[in-house]
Design a protein around this motif. Structure first.
Motif, PDB file in Angstrom:
ATOM      1  N   SER A 172     -25.930 -29.313 -25.023  1.00 38.20           N
ATOM      2  CA  SER A 172     -26.677 -28.649 -26.100  1.00 38.20           C
ATOM      3  C   SER A 172     -28.034 -29.311 -26.257  1.00 38.20           C
ATOM      4  CB  SER A 172     -25.883 -28.741 -27.410  1.00 38.20           C
ATOM      5  OG  SER A 172     -26.619 -28.197 -28.489  1.00 38.20           O
ATOM      6  N   GLY A 173     -29.096 -28.516 -26.125  1.00 39.86           N
ATOM      7  CA  GLY A 173     -30.435 -29.072 -26.195  1.00 39.86           C
ATOM      8  C   GLY A 173     -30.831 -29.733 -24.888  1.00 39.86           C
ATOM      9  N   SER A 174     -31.969 -30.394 -24.887  1.00 43.86           N
ATOM     10  CA  SER A 174     -32.473 -31.005 -23.654  1.00 43.86           C
ATOM     11  C   SER A 174     -32.038 -32.465 -23.548  1.00 43.86           C
ATOM     12  CB  SER A 174     -33.995 -30.930 -23.615  1.00 43.86           C
ATOM     13  OG  SER A 174     -34.568 -31.824 -24.562  1.00 43.86           O
ATOM     14  N   THR A 175     -32.025 -32.963 -22.336  1.00 45.19           N
ATOM     15  CA  THR A 175     -31.671 -34.367 -22.125  1.00 45.19           C
ATOM     16  C   THR A 175     -32.720 -35.289 -22.739  1.00 45.19           C
ATOM     17  OG1 THR A 175     -32.710 -34.234 -19.937  1.00 45.19           O
ATOM     18  CG2 THR A 175     -30.311 -33.950 -20.048  1.00 45.19           C
ATOM     19  N   ASN A 176     -33.983 -34.895 -22.659  1.00 43.80           N
ATOM     20  CA  ASN A 176     -35.032 -35.724 -23.248  1.00 43.80           C
ATOM     21  C   ASN A 176     -34.880 -35.841 -24.760  1.00 43.80           C
ATOM     22  OD1 ASN A 176     -37.372 -36.833 -21.469  1.00 43.80           O
ATOM     23  ND2 ASN A 176     -36.864 -34.857 -20.548  1.00 43.80           N
ATOM     24  N   SER A 177     -34.520 -34.744 -25.417  1.00 44.56           N
ATOM     25  CA  SER A 177     -34.344 -34.795 -26.872  1.00 44.56           C
ATOM     26  C   SER A 177     -33.145 -35.654 -27.251  1.00 44.56           C
ATOM     27  CB  SER A 177     -34.201 -33.384 -27.450  1.00 44.56           C
ATOM     28  OG  SER A 177     -33.037 -32.741 -26.960  1.00 44.56           O
ATOM     29  N   ALA A 178     -32.103 -35.640 -26.420  1.00 41.78           N
ATOM     30  CA  ALA A 178     -30.921 -36.462 -26.695  1.00 41.78           C
ATOM     31  C   ALA A 178     -31.255 -37.949 -26.531  1.00 41.78           C
ATOM     32  CB  ALA A 178     -29.781 -36.066 -25.766  1.00 41.78           C
ATOM     33  N   VAL A 179     -31.974 -38.281 -25.460  1.00 46.01           N
ATOM     34  CA  VAL A 179     -32.376 -39.670 -25.240  1.00 46.01           C
ATOM     35  C   VAL A 179     -33.272 -40.152 -26.384  1.00 46.01           C
ATOM     36  CG1 VAL A 179     -33.744 -41.206 -23.748  1.00 46.01           C
ATOM     37  CG2 VAL A 179     -32.104 -39.597 -22.745  1.00 46.01           C
ATOM     38  N   LYS A 180     -34.203 -39.311 -26.797  1.00 44.37           N
ATOM     39  CA  LYS A 180     -35.106 -39.693 -27.891  1.00 44.37           C
ATOM     40  C   LYS A 180     -34.332 -39.852 -29.200  1.00 44.37           C
ATOM     41  CE  LYS A 180     -39.127 -40.834 -29.405  1.00 44.37           C
ATOM     42  NZ  LYS A 180     -40.275 -39.916 -29.530  1.00 44.37           N
ATOM     43  N   ALA A 181     -33.308 -39.036 -29.422  1.00 44.80           N
ATOM     44  CA  ALA A 181     -32.491 -39.161 -30.626  1.00 44.80           C
ATOM     45  C   ALA A 181     -31.764 -40.501 -30.638  1.00 44.80           C
ATOM     46  CB  ALA A 181     -31.497 -38.009 -30.711  1.00 44.80           C
ATOM     47  N   TRP A 182     -31.245 -40.906 -29.485  1.00 43.73           N
ATOM     48  CA  TRP A 182     -30.595 -42.220 -29.382  1.00 43.73           C
ATOM     49  C   TRP A 182     -31.593 -43.315 -29.723  1.00 43.73           C
ATOM     50  CZ3 TRP A 182     -31.033 -46.950 -27.135  1.00 43.73           C
ATOM     51  CH2 TRP A 182     -29.891 -47.736 -27.007  1.00 43.73           C
TER      52      TRP A 182
ATOM     53  N   GLN B 130     -33.849 -44.425 -10.403  1.00 43.49           N
ATOM     54  CA  GLN B 130     -35.163 -43.798 -10.439  1.00 43.49           C
ATOM     55  C   GLN B 130     -35.131 -42.274 -10.471  1.00 43.49           C
ATOM     56  OE1 GLN B 130     -38.304 -45.494  -8.064  1.00 43.49           O
ATOM     57  NE2 GLN B 130     -39.149 -43.487  -7.565  1.00 43.49           N
ATOM     58  N   SER B 131     -34.392 -41.657  -9.579  1.00 46.69           N
ATOM     59  CA  SER B 131     -34.420 -40.199  -9.493  1.00 46.69           C
ATOM     60  C   SER B 131     -33.860 -39.556 -10.757  1.00 46.69           C
ATOM     61  CB  SER B 131     -33.643 -39.719  -8.260  1.00 46.69           C
ATOM     62  OG  SER B 131     -32.297 -40.162  -8.309  1.00 46.69           O
ATOM     63  N   PHE B 132     -32.830 -40.167 -11.351  1.00 48.20           N
ATOM     64  CA  PHE B 132     -32.241 -39.612 -12.568  1.00 48.20           C
ATOM     65  C   PHE B 132     -33.195 -39.780 -13.749  1.00 48.20           C
ATOM     66  CE2 PHE B 132     -29.543 -39.333 -16.286  1.00 48.20           C
ATOM     67  CZ  PHE B 132     -28.626 -38.331 -15.954  1.00 48.20           C
ATOM     68  N   ALA B 133     -33.848 -40.925 -13.809  1.00 49.27           N
ATOM     69  CA  ALA B 133     -34.793 -41.187 -14.901  1.00 49.27           C
ATOM     70  C   ALA B 133     -35.900 -40.147 -14.943  1.00 49.27           C
ATOM     71  CB  ALA B 133     -35.392 -42.586 -14.746  1.00 49.27           C
ATOM     72  N   THR B 134     -36.446 -39.820 -13.787  1.00 49.14           N
ATOM     73  CA  THR B 134     -37.546 -38.863 -13.749  1.00 49.14           C
ATOM     74  C   THR B 134     -37.066 -37.429 -13.968  1.00 49.14           C
ATOM     75  OG1 THR B 134     -37.377 -38.788 -11.324  1.00 49.14           O
ATOM     76  CG2 THR B 134     -38.989 -40.292 -12.268  1.00 49.14           C
TER      77      THR B 134
ATOM     78  N   ALA C 295     -35.101 -37.824 -18.109  1.00 43.73           N
ATOM     79  CA  ALA C 295     -35.654 -38.528 -19.277  1.00 43.73           C
ATOM     80  C   ALA C 295     -37.099 -38.932 -19.038  1.00 43.73           C
ATOM     81  CB  ALA C 295     -34.799 -39.754 -19.586  1.00 43.73           C
ATOM     82  N   ASN C 296     -37.829 -38.088 -18.356  1.00 37.71           N
ATOM     83  CA  ASN C 296     -39.160 -38.488 -17.913  1.00 37.71           C
ATOM     84  C   ASN C 296     -40.150 -38.678 -19.056  1.00 37.71           C
ATOM     85  OD1 ASN C 296     -40.661 -39.263 -15.653  1.00 37.71           O
ATOM     86  ND2 ASN C 296     -41.843 -37.372 -15.749  1.00 37.71           N
ATOM     87  N   THR C 297     -39.915 -38.016 -20.186  1.00 39.81           N
ATOM     88  CA  THR C 297     -40.783 -38.243 -21.343  1.00 39.81           C
ATOM     89  C   THR C 297     -40.155 -39.223 -22.317  1.00 39.81           C
ATOM     90  OG1 THR C 297     -39.873 -36.276 -22.444  1.00 39.81           O
ATOM     91  CG2 THR C 297     -41.890 -36.000 -21.164  1.00 39.81           C
ATOM     92  N   ALA C 298     -38.876 -39.065 -22.610  1.00 38.56           N
ATOM     93  CA  ALA C 298     -38.214 -39.891 -23.633  1.00 38.56           C
ATOM     94  C   ALA C 298     -38.155 -41.360 -23.251  1.00 38.56           C
ATOM     95  CB  ALA C 298     -36.810 -39.362 -23.900  1.00 38.56           C
ATOM     96  N   ARG C 299     -38.015 -41.659 -21.971  1.00 38.25           N
ATOM     97  CA  ARG C 299     -37.885 -43.056 -21.554  1.00 38.25           C
ATOM     98  C   ARG C 299     -39.134 -43.868 -21.874  1.00 38.25           C
ATOM     99  NH1 ARG C 299     -40.340 -43.744 -16.333  1.00 38.25           N
ATOM    100  NH2 ARG C 299     -40.938 -41.739 -15.433  1.00 38.25           N
ATOM    101  N   LYS C 300     -40.261 -43.200 -22.002  1.00 33.41           N
ATOM    102  CA  LYS C 300     -41.523 -43.893 -22.236  1.00 33.41           C
ATOM    103  C   LYS C 300     -41.676 -44.406 -23.666  1.00 33.41           C
ATOM    104  CE  LYS C 300     -43.591 -41.185 -18.518  1.00 33.41           C
ATOM    105  NZ  LYS C 300     -44.528 -40.105 -18.152  1.00 33.41           N
ATOM    106  N   SER C 301     -40.763 -44.001 -24.552  1.00 35.60           N
ATOM    107  CA  SER C 301     -40.786 -44.512 -25.919  1.00 35.60           C
ATOM    108  C   SER C 301     -40.208 -45.923 -26.001  1.00 35.60           C
ATOM    109  CB  SER C 301     -39.977 -43.592 -26.845  1.00 35.60           C
ATOM    110  OG  SER C 301     -40.541 -42.312 -26.935  1.00 35.60           O
ATOM    111  N   PHE C 302     -39.399 -46.297 -25.022  1.00 34.03           N
ATOM    112  CA  PHE C 302     -38.693 -47.570 -25.072  1.00 34.03           C
ATOM    113  C   PHE C 302     -39.645 -48.743 -24.839  1.00 34.03           C
ATOM    114  CE2 PHE C 302     -35.464 -44.469 -24.651  1.00 34.03           C
ATOM    115  CZ  PHE C 302     -34.254 -45.029 -25.058  1.00 34.03           C
TER     116      PHE C 302
END
Length: 307
Positions: free
Chosen positions: A134-144, A162-166, A169-176
């Motif tokens: 439900s929803g996008s993977t990036n939104s789920a990662v950012k919610a976490w 690497q391949s999974f990250a891009t 979670a290519n946008t959400a991972r950059k918040s960390f």
């Protein structure tokens, strides 16, 4: 000099060379041993006091699994992290993610933080399988990330290969605060602060091979991960240098009614994960920057506190 004296001199120099070489190699091996950064889970078993005591001289720090999703706690996480604390080994903890949505990710973060050992130096989202329905993977990662940031001011780390990250979670991972990337065949080509380079590093104290990592980003050395005076949080601040319309806090900060940022001028406490609208960016003579809000208040532009 006689021929005999020359021969004696050559023999002596050869012996000294061997002694110095052995000494150097021994020192290099001892130094290399302390740079091992393993990640440990129940697969390595319930560690004993003896193992952890020996482990202290063989690692820089440890990254320990706390849970496999919200519904499964690692069997030995509490035992192992208590021993790390007892024997003075710095460690972080990770959550192997199985969340299915943003709401699920928020819940998983809550459970993770609730069960974690609060002596952990940092927390990791291990995101390497896609269970999001439900929803996008990036939104789920950012919610976490947002939920964890609301619970702690400690460093939050994103982990994946690497391949999974891009891909997921290519946008959400950059918040960390940092990225820990696995790539066993070669160095990652995306932003990587900590590189998991092998799953076959032998650790004598454990008498087995484990996943192991090494520092890639020199601006985030070991001291950044485990704290201390040389941590990038305190020694090397970086600032926004161009105007933006809003920032999101990553740690608790304050709004001030003066640009001096003295404690007496704090007027509002802003919790981690809060979006703040800004109307201007100013530079001090010292080289630091700060934001101004529309109602005339001020906040830091230090990227260690706002993104």
């Amino acid at each position: 000099m006689s021929l005999l004296n020359k021969k004696v001199r050559i023999i002596i120099l050869s012996v000294l060379t061997v002694i110095l070489s052995v000494s150097f190699l021994g020192s290099a091996k001892a130094s290399a041993a302390t740079t091992v950064i393993p990640d440990i889970s129940e697969w390595q078993g319930k560690l004993t006091a003896s193992k952890v005591s020996n482990l202290k001289s063989q690692v820089s720090f440890i990254i320990n699994r706390r849970q496999y999703g919200a519904n499964y706690q690692d069997k030995y996480a509490t035992n192992n992290t208590n021993l790390y604390t007892k024997y003075g080994i710095p460690f972080g903890e990770y959550d192997y993610a199985t969340f299915t949505s943003a709401a699920s990710a928020k819940h998983e973060a809550n459970v993770f933080y609730q069960h974690s050992n609060k002596n952990a130096k940092f927390y990791v989202l291990d995101y390497e399988e896609n269970d999001v329905t439900s929803g996008s993977t990036n939104s789920a990662v950012k919610a976490w990330y947002n939920q964890m940031r609301s619970l702690t001011g400690k460093k939050l780390i994103f982990y994946s290969y690497q391949s999974f990250a891009t891909a997921h979670a290519n946008t959400a991972r950059k918040s960390f605060d940092a990225q820990w990337i696995a790539n066993y065949s070669s160095k990652p080509t995306i932003q990587t602060d900590l590189w998991q380079y092998t799953n076959k590093k032998y650790v004598p104290a454990l008498k087995e091979s484990v996943d192991a990592s090494t520092i890639l980003n020199s601006s985030k050395p070991i001291t950044w991960w485990i704290g201390g005076a040389q941590s990038a949080d305190t020694s090397t601040p970086t600032y926004f240098t161009s105007a933006v319309t809003s920032v999101t806090t990553t740690k608790k900060i304050y709004l001030y009614d003066s640009t001096s940022f003295k404690k007496s001028h704090r007027v509002v406490t802003v919790q981690p994960g809060t979006k703040v609208s800004v109307s201007g960016l100013q530079k001090r003579s010292t080289g630091s920057y700060y934001f101004e809000t529309a109602d005339g208040r001020y906040l830091t532009a230090n990227k260690n506190y706002v993104q």
